[in-house]
Write a protein that holds these residues in place. Structure first.
Motif, PDB file in Angstrom:
ATOM      1  N   UNK A 218       0.832  -1.206   0.000  1.00 17.48           N
ATOM      2  CA  UNK A 218       0.000   0.000   0.000  1.00 17.48           C
ATOM      3  C   UNK A 218       0.863   1.251   0.000  1.00 17.48           C
ATOM      4  N   UNK A 219       1.994   1.182   0.712  1.00 18.66           N
ATOM      5  CA  UNK A 219       2.885   2.337   0.772  1.00 18.66           C
ATOM      6  C   UNK A 219       3.519   2.644  -0.582  1.00 18.66           C
ATOM      7  N   UNK A 220       3.526   1.646  -1.481  1.00 19.61           N
ATOM      8  CA  UNK A 220       4.127   1.841  -2.800  1.00 19.61           C
ATOM      9  C   UNK A 220       3.142   2.380  -3.831  1.00 19.61           C
ATOM     10  N   UNK A 221       1.851   2.355  -3.522  1.00 19.95           N
ATOM     11  CA  UNK A 221       0.868   2.807  -4.497  1.00 19.95           C
ATOM     12  C   UNK A 221       1.098   4.274  -4.850  1.00 19.95           C
ATOM     13  N   UNK A 222       0.941   4.575  -6.107  1.00 24.07           N
ATOM     14  CA  UNK A 222       1.099   5.967  -6.532  1.00 24.07           C
ATOM     15  C   UNK A 222       0.089   6.858  -5.831  1.00 24.07           C
ATOM     16  N   UNK A 223       0.578   7.939  -5.286  1.00 26.55           N
ATOM     17  CA  UNK A 223      -0.313   8.937  -4.666  1.00 26.55           C
ATOM     18  C   UNK A 223      -0.956   9.735  -5.792  1.00 26.55           C
ATOM     19  N   UNK A 224      -2.263   9.755  -5.799  1.00 28.53           N
ATOM     20  CA  UNK A 224      -2.988  10.410  -6.888  1.00 28.53           C
ATOM     21  C   UNK A 224      -3.710  11.680  -6.452  1.00 28.53           C
ATOM     22  N   UNK A 225      -3.816  11.892  -5.143  1.00 26.60           N
ATOM     23  CA  UNK A 225      -4.506  13.078  -4.622  1.00 26.60           C
ATOM     24  C   UNK A 225      -3.652  13.733  -3.547  1.00 26.60           C
ATOM     25  N   UNK A 226      -3.823  15.007  -3.409  1.00 25.22           N
ATOM     26  CA  UNK A 226      -3.231  15.754  -2.306  1.00 25.22           C
ATOM     27  C   UNK A 226      -4.366  16.514  -1.624  1.00 25.22           C
ATOM     28  N   UNK A 227      -4.038  17.329  -0.664  1.00 25.21           N
ATOM     29  CA  UNK A 227      -5.072  18.090   0.034  1.00 25.21           C
ATOM     30  C   UNK A 227      -5.814  19.049  -0.864  1.00 25.21           C
ATOM     31  N   UNK A 228      -5.216  19.371  -1.983  1.00 22.35           N
ATOM     32  CA  UNK A 228      -5.855  20.327  -2.881  1.00 22.35           C
ATOM     33  C   UNK A 228      -6.553  19.673  -4.064  1.00 22.35           C
ATOM     34  N   UNK A 229      -6.511  18.331  -4.157  1.00 19.97           N
ATOM     35  CA  UNK A 229      -7.212  17.659  -5.242  1.00 19.97           C
ATOM     36  C   UNK A 229      -6.322  16.699  -6.005  1.00 19.97           C
ATOM     37  N   UNK A 231      -3.591  14.962  -8.317  1.00 18.71           N
ATOM     38  CA  UNK A 231      -2.220  15.308  -8.658  1.00 18.71           C
ATOM     39  C   UNK A 231      -2.056  15.146 -10.170  1.00 18.71           C
ATOM     40  N   UNK A 232      -1.768  16.204 -10.872  1.00 21.91           N
ATOM     41  CA  UNK A 232      -1.656  16.127 -12.334  1.00 21.91           C
ATOM     42  C   UNK A 232      -0.642  15.082 -12.786  1.00 21.91           C
ATOM     43  N   UNK A 233      -1.038  14.243 -13.724  1.00 22.54           N
ATOM     44  CA  UNK A 233      -0.148  13.245 -14.285  1.00 22.54           C
ATOM     45  C   UNK A 233       0.016  11.983 -13.461  1.00 22.54           C
ATOM     46  N   UNK A 234      -0.538  11.924 -12.261  1.00 17.80           N
ATOM     47  CA  UNK A 234      -0.402  10.732 -11.421  1.00 17.80           C
ATOM     48  C   UNK A 234      -1.198   9.576 -12.023  1.00 17.80           C
ATOM     49  N   UNK A 235      -0.586   8.406 -12.100  1.00 17.16           N
ATOM     50  CA  UNK A 235      -1.227   7.235 -12.680  1.00 17.16           C
ATOM     51  C   UNK A 235      -1.750   6.329 -11.573  1.00 17.16           C
ATOM     52  N   UNK A 236      -3.029   6.031 -11.613  1.00 14.21           N
ATOM     53  CA  UNK A 236      -3.642   5.186 -10.584  1.00 14.21           C
ATOM     54  C   UNK A 236      -3.219   3.733 -10.755  1.00 14.21           C
ATOM     55  N   UNK A 237      -2.861   3.063  -9.648  1.00 15.54           N
ATOM     56  CA  UNK A 237      -2.474   1.649  -9.669  1.00 15.54           C
ATOM     57  C   UNK A 237      -3.708   0.762  -9.854  1.00 15.54           C
ATOM     58  N   UNK A 238      -3.483  -0.425 -10.430  1.00 14.98           N
ATOM     59  CA  UNK A 238      -4.585  -1.328 -10.750  1.00 14.98           C
ATOM     60  C   UNK A 238      -4.795  -2.399  -9.687  1.00 14.98           C
ATOM     61  N   UNK A 239      -6.043  -2.653  -9.389  1.00  8.83           N
ATOM     62  CA  UNK A 239      -6.431  -3.801  -8.565  1.00  8.83           C
ATOM     63  C   UNK A 239      -6.746  -4.920  -9.548  1.00  8.83           C
ATOM     64  N   UNK A 240      -5.799  -5.821  -9.707  1.00  9.10           N
ATOM     65  CA  UNK A 240      -5.924  -6.860 -10.729  1.00  9.10           C
ATOM     66  C   UNK A 240      -7.066  -7.823 -10.419  1.00  9.10           C
ATOM     67  N   UNK A 241      -7.223  -8.168  -9.147  1.00 10.11           N
ATOM     68  CA  UNK A 241      -8.304  -9.080  -8.753  1.00 10.11           C
ATOM     69  C   UNK A 241      -8.300  -9.313  -7.254  1.00 10.11           C
ATOM     70  N   UNK A 242      -9.355  -9.955  -6.766  1.00  4.69           N
ATOM     71  CA  UNK A 242      -9.500 -10.246  -5.333  1.00  4.69           C
ATOM     72  C   UNK A 242      -9.878 -11.716  -5.175  1.00  4.69           C
ATOM     73  N   UNK A 243      -9.099 -12.446  -4.350  1.00  2.48           N
ATOM     74  CA  UNK A 243      -9.414 -13.835  -4.034  1.00  2.48           C
ATOM     75  C   UNK A 243      -9.917 -13.912  -2.596  1.00  2.48           C
ATOM     76  N   UNK A 244     -11.090 -14.499  -2.394  1.00  6.33           N
ATOM     77  CA  UNK A 244     -11.670 -14.659  -1.063  1.00  6.33           C
ATOM     78  C   UNK A 244     -11.323 -16.041  -0.514  1.00  6.33           C
TER      79      UNK A 244
END
Length: 248
Positions: A218-229, A231-244
């Protein structure tokens, strides 16, 4: 405060008395017989506490072959209160293992499991990640780059109410919670995981799990937001799938 647009920072001692026995000589001509005191009884070592039973888990089968992004109504309750549940989030930065608290938040856990077993979360993104706060995902719109303008507003086609009276708190990193908008009955598919204590959210949002392994992911995920909204150019990380997983 609408979470879809959340921008705030939170076991006597007992004395052993030895009885000393003495022999009395009836006359001075008799030699005194020395008396040997009995050995001090030894205190038995306490029995070791029984070891906690080892709980093993098995993967639950999926309910669909391909992602299902929309449903007509909230799922029926299918979780077994006698079992324990976990979820493995497979992300673009590695895996995160979550312990799901079905006893404290049964509705949220049942919902999350239902969606995951229908591949609902496959290919979605952690669309809102704020440094020192949390990582949010679970919006079906975020699976489509063309819909980036409305990321954070998606639902599974239904809503359900928050479980905020279970005594659980956002008092540390790795707490799994349900995102919602202003209404307590607006929970759907979106969730978040804290990367730092956020106790100011306690009593307002549902806590339904805790990270067991992968907080570093989680600490490695790209930060996409700041307190002001955003972050320009930030790429959101993908959740490939969930195994229960469920306990055997």
């Amino acid at each position: 405060m609408p979470f879809h647009s959340l921008n705030g920072r939170s076991l006597t001692c007992a004395a052993l008395l030895g009885a000393v026995l003495s022999a009395c000589a009836p006359a001075a001509s008799r030699a005194a017989v020395p008396v040997t005191a009995p050995a001090t009884p030894q205190t038995a070592a306490p029995a070791p506490a029984p070891a906690a039973p080892v709980v093993s888990f098995e993967a639950m089968p999926f309910l669909s072959d391909a992602p299902v992004r929309s449903f007509q109504a909230a799922p029926p309750m299918t979780i077994d209160p006698a079992r324990r549940y976990r979820a493995i989030l497979k992300t673009s930065q590695g895996e995160v293992t979550l312990d799901l608290n079905a006893k404290a938040s049964p509705v949220a856990v049942n919902n999350f499991m239902f969606l995951a077993r229908n591949h609902f979360y496959d290919g979605t993104r952690f669309h809102r990640v704020i440094d020192g706060f949390m990582a949010q995902g679970g919006d079906p719109f975020s699976a489509d780059l063309a819909k980036q303008g409305v990321w954070g507003t998606g639902t599974p086609g239904y809503n359900f109410s928050a479980e905020i009276m279970n005594g659980l708190r956002f008092d540390r990193a790795g707490v799994l919670g349900m995102a919602r908008s202003q209404s307590l009955s607006s929970q759907g598919s979106q969730f978040f995981i804290t990367v730092a204590p956020a106790d100011f959210l306690s009593g307002q949002y549902t806590v339904f799990g805790q990270v067991l392994a992968g907080q570093d992911v989680l600490d490695k995920l790209n930060r996409t937001y700041s307190g002001s909204g955003p972050i320009p150019g930030a790429v959101a990380e993908t959740l490939i799938g969930v195994q229960i997983l469920q306990s055997r």
